[in-house]
Design an enzyme around this catalytic site. Structure first.
Site, short mmCIF file in Angstrom:
data_model
loop_
_atom_site.label_atom_id
_atom_site.label_comp_id
_atom_site.label_asym_id
_atom_site.label_seq_id
_atom_site.Cartn_x
_atom_site.Cartn_y
_atom_site.Cartn_z
N THR A 17 -5.79 -10.68 -4.66
CA THR A 17 -4.29 -11.28 -4.80
C THR A 17 -3.43 -11.20 -3.47
O THR A 17 -3.01 -12.22 -2.97
CB THR A 17 -3.86 -10.67 -5.80
OG1 THR A 17 -4.67 -10.72 -6.97
CG2 THR A 17 -2.58 -11.61 -6.26
N GLU A 131 5.24 -1.16 5.22
CA GLU A 131 6.29 -1.36 4.40
C GLU A 131 5.91 -1.78 2.86
O GLU A 131 6.56 -1.40 2.00
CB GLU A 131 7.01 -2.56 4.90
CG GLU A 131 8.24 -3.13 4.12
CD GLU A 131 9.35 -1.95 3.99
OE1 GLU A 131 9.69 -1.39 2.84
OE2 GLU A 131 9.92 -1.61 5.16
N GLY A 189 -1.19 -9.70 -17.34
CA GLY A 189 -1.49 -9.15 -15.97
C GLY A 189 -0.65 -8.11 -15.28
O GLY A 189 -0.77 -7.90 -14.10
N GLU A 192 -3.54 -3.18 -15.30
CA GLU A 192 -5.04 -3.30 -15.39
C GLU A 192 -5.81 -3.04 -16.67
O GLU A 192 -5.13 -2.44 -17.53
CB GLU A 192 -5.59 -2.11 -14.18
CG GLU A 192 -4.74 -2.24 -12.86
CD GLU A 192 -5.21 -3.80 -12.01
OE1 GLU A 192 -6.19 -4.12 -12.30
OE2 GLU A 192 -4.40 -4.11 -11.20
N ASP A 203 0.36 6.35 -9.44
CA ASP A 203 0.78 5.29 -8.45
C ASP A 203 2.29 5.70 -7.97
O ASP A 203 2.28 5.64 -6.74
CB ASP A 203 0.81 3.89 -9.29
CG ASP A 203 1.22 2.93 -8.24
OD1 ASP A 203 0.37 2.14 -7.49
OD2 ASP A 203 2.58 2.47 -8.32
N LYS A 207 3.56 6.98 -3.99
CA LYS A 207 4.71 6.44 -3.45
C LYS A 207 5.78 7.71 -3.06
O LYS A 207 6.37 7.52 -2.13
CB LYS A 207 5.58 5.47 -4.28
CG LYS A 207 4.39 4.07 -4.30
CD LYS A 207 4.88 3.04 -5.48
CE LYS A 207 3.73 2.00 -5.51
NZ LYS A 207 4.04 1.02 -6.53
#
Length: 428
Positions: A17, A131, A189, A192, A203, A207
């Site tokens: 994507t 970034e 969407g 997942e 996740d 970060k």
């Protein structure tokens, strides 16, 4: 007499994507991007595992290749958008070792193998930009890495995962249960098929590690981050939060204290007056506190093909300028040696929801246990219910170790029917 600058060749690794959107912007906006770089920019190729698979028409078929090594060797800038640890790590190391500038959106790789990547970049004098690895389109890495380089960042508090924010927001605004909201997020969407990385907090933890490394000028890996997800957050927790004037958000927290640095991810109660409490849907927002700058907030779309591609293109322009005109971006700042504290060393507050026997003296007995562990009680909300009363006890700030010891003892009291939930309070 001027000398023509050779085209800056861009290799894109991965055509999902985000990769597709990066290729589209590189080709559709080529003249503008070239003008911003100060020299022409050219797509060298796009690495995919299988060139026979049909792609979006914006990706030129002739640009596709399954030979990653040859593509990397032919490029000036390598853009890694495959995700995962391998073969992404090996490909980036190959590029950096050859002096190629690298742009990546791979937060898991940076949070796990960041030290190796930084060292390879420094050894070769190559740029490493990322970034898009944190908070998608939101300009966050560059402000923390560069704009605040002369300041002292003391705390970062952020919503950095859009999936979990969407789930918690839907539970809050529509009164839905966790499972049905996750199913809807998958249909739309936002989540997942296997949402574990998001709802489990992993996740956000990657970060948080990246942001802590940048903010506190030392290496912090994902293994240093305490992590809890949102899978145990119930509709009853959401309702109880409303009773006390709070909302539940999955927060990534990195803060510096005298004892060291604490980096953690967990669902927490935020007062409705806090700026992060109003972040809705799949949006991200990060609250940064610095000694001189004070409080700063960054808000926007934290995921999605086009928003993430925007951040990637910004990095591409920056590193391509260096290729075309000379120069180099910021190197790793890794001079500090603060201890990274275990979760027991963190200072926070608890909101404890429990059922107790509705008899005289019970609340005093519970309060005695809190006092025994030197945990102050800030407020008590009681809701009578037949033979039991539901209590929501909010504590003063204390060490995580003391708070946990308090809850462990409370669970064993015969006057307590059940400890229904324990959530931390942040932003007060």
């Amino acid at each position: 007499m001027s000398t023509a600058i050779s085209p800056v060749k861009i290799a894109v690794l991965g055509c999902g994507t985000v990769g597709t959107q990066v290729v589209r912007l590189l080709t559709e906006n080529n003249s503008d991007l070239s003008a911003r770089v100060g020299g022409s920019v050219e797509l060298a190729g796009v690495y995919v595992r299988d060139t026979s698979v049909a792609r979006d028409p914006v990706v030129p078929v002739e640009a596709l290749t399954s030979d990653a090594e040859a593509l990397i060797d032919s490029a000036d800038v390598v853009v890694e958008l495959m995700g995962g640890l391998e073969p992404a790590r090996a490909m980036i190391i190959r590029a950096l070792s050859a002096g190629k500038a690298v742009v990546t959106a791979n937060k898991a790789l940076l949070a796990t193998h960041g030290a190796e990547l930084y060292e390879a970049a420094d050894a070769a004098g190559a740029d490493l930009y990322f970034e898009a690895a944190v908070a998608g389109a939101i300009p966050l890495v560059r402000p923390v890495r560069e704009s605040l380089a002369g300041d002292t960042v003391t705390r970062i508090l952020g919503i950095v995962n859009g999936t979990t924010n969407y789930v918690l927001d839907e539970m809050t605004t529509k009164g839905l249960d966790y499972d049905e909201v996750v199913a809807e997020a998958q249909r739309l969407g936002y989540a997942e098929a296997d949402p574990t990385a998001d709802v489990g907090g992993h996740d956000a933890a990657a970060k948080a590690a990246i942001l802590a490394s940048l903010a506190f000028h030392q290496r912090v890996t994902i293994d240093d981050v305490y992590c809890e997800g949102i899978t145990e957050v119930s509709a009853a927790d959401i309702a109880a939060a409303k009773e006390t004037g709070h909302v539940i958000k999955l927060l990534a927290i990195a803060e510096k204290a005298d004892a060291g640095v604490s980096v953690r991810v967990y669902p927490a109660l935020l007062p409705l007056s806090h700026p992060l409490a109003t972040v809705r849907g799949a949006f991200n927002a990060v609250f940064v506190e610095a000694e001189a700058a004070g409080e700063l907030m960054f808000y926007g779309q934290g995921a999605g093909g086009a928003p993430t591609a925007s951040a990637v293109l910004g990095d591409i322009v920056s590193v391509a300028r260096h290729v075309a005109n000379g120069g180099r971006g910021p190197r790793e700042s890794n001079y500090a040696r603060h201890d990274v504290l275990p979760i027991e060393g963190a200072q926070t507050r608890y909101a404890v929801r429990m059922s107790v026997h509705d008899k005289p003296g019970v609340l005093a007995r519970v309060a005695d246990v809190f006092a025994k562990h030197e945990v102050g009680i800030g407020s008590v909300l009681q809701v009578p219910d037949a033979d039991f009363a539901s209590l929501i006890i909010s504590t003063h700030r204390a060490s995580e170790g003391a708070l946990r010891a308090t809850i462990d003892e409370v669970r064993g009291m015969d006057a307590v029917g059940e400890v229904l939930s324990v959530l931390r309070i942040e932003g007060e």
